[in-house]
Design a protein around this motif. Structure first.
Motif, PDB file in Angstrom:
ATOM      1  N   HIS A  90      43.186   2.388  -9.664  1.00  0.00           N
ATOM      2  CA  HIS A  90      44.216   2.153 -10.680  1.00  0.00           C
ATOM      3  C   HIS A  90      43.990   0.812 -11.366  1.00  0.00           C
ATOM      4  N   LEU A  91      43.674  -0.204 -10.589  1.00  0.00           N
ATOM      5  CA  LEU A  91      43.425  -1.527 -11.162  1.00  0.00           C
ATOM      6  C   LEU A  91      42.221  -1.505 -12.101  1.00  0.00           C
ATOM      7  N   SER A  92      41.169  -0.805 -11.687  1.00  0.00           N
ATOM      8  CA  SER A  92      39.970  -0.720 -12.536  1.00  0.00           C
ATOM      9  C   SER A  92      40.281  -0.016 -13.848  1.00  0.00           C
ATOM     10  N   GLN A  93      41.088   1.042 -13.794  1.00  0.00           N
ATOM     11  CA  GLN A  93      41.456   1.755 -15.010  1.00  0.00           C
ATOM     12  C   GLN A  93      42.301   0.880 -15.924  1.00  0.00           C
ATOM     13  N   ARG A  94      43.263   0.153 -15.338  1.00  0.00           N
ATOM     14  CA  ARG A  94      44.098  -0.739 -16.141  1.00  0.00           C
ATOM     15  C   ARG A  94      43.263  -1.857 -16.764  1.00  0.00           C
TER      16      ARG A  94
ATOM     17  N   THR B 162      32.400  -8.787  -9.758  1.00  0.00           N
ATOM     18  CA  THR B 162      33.620  -9.541 -10.033  1.00  0.00           C
ATOM     19  C   THR B 162      34.826  -8.615 -10.108  1.00  0.00           C
ATOM     20  N   GLU B 163      34.637  -7.419 -10.640  1.00  0.00           N
ATOM     21  CA  GLU B 163      35.738  -6.460 -10.685  1.00  0.00           C
ATOM     22  C   GLU B 163      36.178  -6.077  -9.271  1.00  0.00           C
ATOM     23  N   ARG B 164      35.236  -5.919  -8.366  1.00  0.00           N
ATOM     24  CA  ARG B 164      35.609  -5.606  -6.987  1.00  0.00           C
ATOM     25  C   ARG B 164      36.376  -6.768  -6.350  1.00  0.00           C
ATOM     26  N   ARG B 165      35.962  -7.965  -6.680  1.00  0.00           N
ATOM     27  CA  ARG B 165      36.693  -9.153  -6.208  1.00  0.00           C
ATOM     28  C   ARG B 165      38.106  -9.173  -6.775  1.00  0.00           C
TER      29      ARG B 165
END
Length: 235
Positions: free
Chosen positions: A44-48, A28-31
């Motif tokens: 960057h999105l994953s870190q945020r 879901t995170e990859r989505r």
């Protein structure tokens, strides 16, 4: 009179110990990062997102609902309040899909529980959203193998002291088995119990912890089925 056995109660974690869980969060995170690819790089999105999850734990707790709210919050932040409604709707849909996903039990889960049930008090100790954890337990078909189920907001030494006193003979005669060193092993060792680590290929970043050293009640096994032989060496 023979001495009391050293071990009388065995606790099992649920997510990524008895059934798959983290892989659905990562998918879901990859989505999520693909949805916002025009606004920031995936890393960057994953870190945020991780920062938002950590910040929100005290408010939302563990589980899919808190994860979904953190994704929405991150989307609003990285778009500076201009996240399209279609993106928010997609995030909500992804969260609902996670909450409805079929349960996939891990190898050896049922066989291990069936072997130990009746010989020890078997307790499920899991944290997260109450409705989702109850749903997954029912869908797993493993519920009847537990003498008790505890769905808790977090796992601390005090949690294990309470659970194993309520459902057993206290933590000193209890063992906790799980994939998370931070939640399933270290706190129960601090409470005076046995902590058994069964590593999973995927572990959430906020569950990482250094492996205990010089802990006589710590054990590490490669597969859940190894618990059966392990308890014999302790009992």
């Amino acid at each position: 009179m023979p001495p009391a056995p050293l071990l009388s109660t065995i606790g099992f974690d649920a997510d990524d110990t008895l059934w798959q869980n983290e892989q659905f969060f990562q998918l879901t995170e990859r989505r999520f990062t693909a949805l916002l690819a025009d606004h920031a790089a995936p890393e960057h999105l994953s870190q945020r997102l991780l920062e938002a999850e950590k910040r929100n734990l005290r408010l939302y707790g563990f589980g899919v609902k808190g994860f979904t709210l953190s994704m929405i919050e991150t989307a609003i932040e990285v778009t500076e309040g201009r996240a399209p409604s279609a993106v928010i709707a997609e995030i909500l849909a992804a969260g609902r899909e996670m909450l409805e996903h079929p349960v996939e039990t891990l190898p050896g889960a049922r066989e291990t529980l069936e072997t130990l049930a009746g010989r020890y008090r078997i307790v499920l100790v899991t944290k997260g959203d109450l409705f989702d954890q109850e749903r997954k337990l029912a869908a797993s078909g493993l519920g009847e193998l537990f003498d008790a189920v505890e769905i808790v907001s977090d796992k601390t030494a005090a949690t294990y002291e309470r659970v194993f006193t309520r459902h057993g003979d206290g933590p000193a005669r209890a063992m906790m088995i799980g994939n998370s060193l931070k939640s399933d092993v270290v706190p129960v060792l601090r409470a005076g119990g046995w902590g058994v680590h069964v590593p999973h290929d995927l572990t959430w970043a906020l569950e990482h912890h250094d492996e205990p050293v010089n802990e006589p009640r710590y054990r590490k096994i490669a597969a859940l089925a190894e618990v059966i032989d392990l308890v014999e060496t302790i009992s």
